[in-house]
Design an enzyme around this catalytic site. Structure first.
Site, PDB file in Angstrom:
ATOM      1  N   ILE A  60       0.866  -1.186   0.000  1.00 47.65           N
ATOM      2  CA  ILE A  60       0.000   0.000   0.000  1.00 47.65           C
ATOM      3  C   ILE A  60       0.898   1.231   0.000  1.00 47.65           C
ATOM      4  CG2 ILE A  60      -1.837   1.226   1.225  1.00 47.65           C
ATOM      5  CD1 ILE A  60      -2.455  -1.530   2.633  1.00 47.65           C
ATOM      6  N   GLU A  61       0.863   1.966  -1.122  1.00 42.50           N
ATOM      7  CA  GLU A  61       1.756   3.121  -1.271  1.00 42.50           C
ATOM      8  C   GLU A  61       1.070   4.404  -0.805  1.00 42.50           C
ATOM      9  OE1 GLU A  61       3.206   2.900  -5.333  1.00 42.50           O
ATOM     10  OE2 GLU A  61       4.511   1.222  -4.761  1.00 42.50           O
ATOM     11  N   CYS A  65       5.011  -2.495   2.832  1.00 42.80           N
ATOM     12  CA  CYS A  65       5.158  -3.690   1.992  1.00 42.80           C
ATOM     13  C   CYS A  65       4.056  -4.704   2.282  1.00 42.80           C
ATOM     14  CB  CYS A  65       6.490  -4.363   2.257  1.00 42.80           C
ATOM     15  SG  CYS A  65       7.921  -3.406   1.766  1.00 42.80           S
ATOM     16  N   GLU A  91       4.343  -7.890   2.778  1.00 37.96           N
ATOM     17  CA  GLU A  91       4.709  -8.840   3.836  1.00 37.96           C
ATOM     18  C   GLU A  91       4.391  -8.280   5.218  1.00 37.96           C
ATOM     19  OE1 GLU A  91       6.458  -7.680   1.310  1.00 37.96           O
ATOM     20  OE2 GLU A  91       8.221  -8.890   0.887  1.00 37.96           O
ATOM     21  N   CYS A 134      11.296  -5.957   5.945  1.00 34.93           N
ATOM     22  CA  CYS A 134      10.373  -7.082   6.147  1.00 34.93           C
ATOM     23  C   CYS A 134      11.113  -8.277   6.738  1.00 34.93           C
ATOM     24  CB  CYS A 134       9.692  -7.457   4.838  1.00 34.93           C
ATOM     25  SG  CYS A 134       8.519  -6.179   4.304  1.00 34.93           S
TER      26      CYS A 134
HETATM   27  N1  THU Z   1       7.540  -3.938  -1.818  1.00 40.15           N
HETATM   28  C1  THU Z   1       6.882  -4.876  -1.086  1.00 40.15           C
HETATM   29  O1  THU Z   1       5.654  -4.852  -0.959  1.00 40.15           O
HETATM   30  N2  THU Z   1       7.612  -5.852  -0.506  1.00 40.15           N
HETATM   31  C2  THU Z   1       8.965  -5.953  -0.588  1.00 40.15           C
HETATM   32  O2  THU Z   1       9.560  -6.763   0.129  1.00 40.15           O
HETATM   33  C3  THU Z   1       9.696  -5.110  -1.526  1.00 40.15           C
HETATM   34  C4  THU Z   1       8.983  -3.899  -1.990  1.00 40.15           C
HETATM   35  C5  THU Z   1       6.752  -2.861  -2.448  1.00 40.15           C
HETATM   36  C6  THU Z   1       6.931  -1.511  -1.837  1.00 40.15           C
HETATM   37  C7  THU Z   1       6.562  -0.605  -2.979  1.00 40.15           C
HETATM   38  O3  THU Z   1       5.154  -0.420  -2.964  1.00 40.15           O
HETATM   39  C8  THU Z   1       6.937  -1.381  -4.217  1.00 40.15           C
HETATM   40  O4  THU Z   1       7.091  -2.727  -3.807  1.00 40.15           O
HETATM   41  C9  THU Z   1       8.207  -0.906  -4.891  1.00 40.15           C
HETATM   42  O5  THU Z   1       9.249  -0.822  -3.988  1.00 40.15           O
END
Ligand code: THU
Length: 135
Positions: free
Chosen positions: A43-44, A53, A55, A93
């Protein structure tokens, strides 16, 4: 819950990702030792540093529901939601995993588009970790 089922749940979660900035979708499915599964997606946020992230969403959902004994986590992801290669977890994570997963027993499952599966222990992907036993 088979590994393949957990991986499929993680892949399914990439459809829920909120990623207007990176367009990189990640899904996670966490299996707790009592068999409960928690899922998460990334979720950005317009303030990029607040992004979370997939996870950690799955792990924090589990902890918030009283589950702190983790067995394995499947992670899937790709640009524009297209899964091609393995999607390994970021360092933050991995650190959260050390809090609730055993270094040797907790497993991280990754899969690519060909259905090939890689399995790692937490110790393999975060050697020399700083854990609660240090405090
Ligand atoms: N991201 C994750 O959800 N998990 C990770 O372990 C690596 C990165 C997401 C964060 C961001 O929304 C996008 O991937 C690019 O970095």
């Amino acid at each position: 819950m088979t590994d393949k089922e957990l991986i499929n749940k993680a892949a399914e979660m990439t459809k829920k990702s909120y990623v207007p900035y990176s367009h990189f979708h990640v899904g996670a499915a966490l299996l707790c030792s009592d068999g409960t599964v928690y899922t998460g997606c990334n979720i950005e946020n317009s303030a990029f540093g607040v992004t979370i992230c997939a996870e950690r969403v799955a792990m924090f959902k589990a902890v918030s529901e009283g589950h702190t004994d983790f067995e394995k986590i499947a992670i899937m992801g790709g640009r524009n939601g297209v899964i091609e290669d393995y999607c390994p977890p970021c360092g933050s994570c991995r650190q959260v995993m050390t809090e609730f997963g055993d270094l040797e027993k907790f497993k991280i499952l990754l899969a690519n588009a060909d259905g090939e599966i890689k399995e790692y222990s937490l110790n393999e992907i975060l050697p020399l970790s700083f854990g609660k036993e240090k405090l």
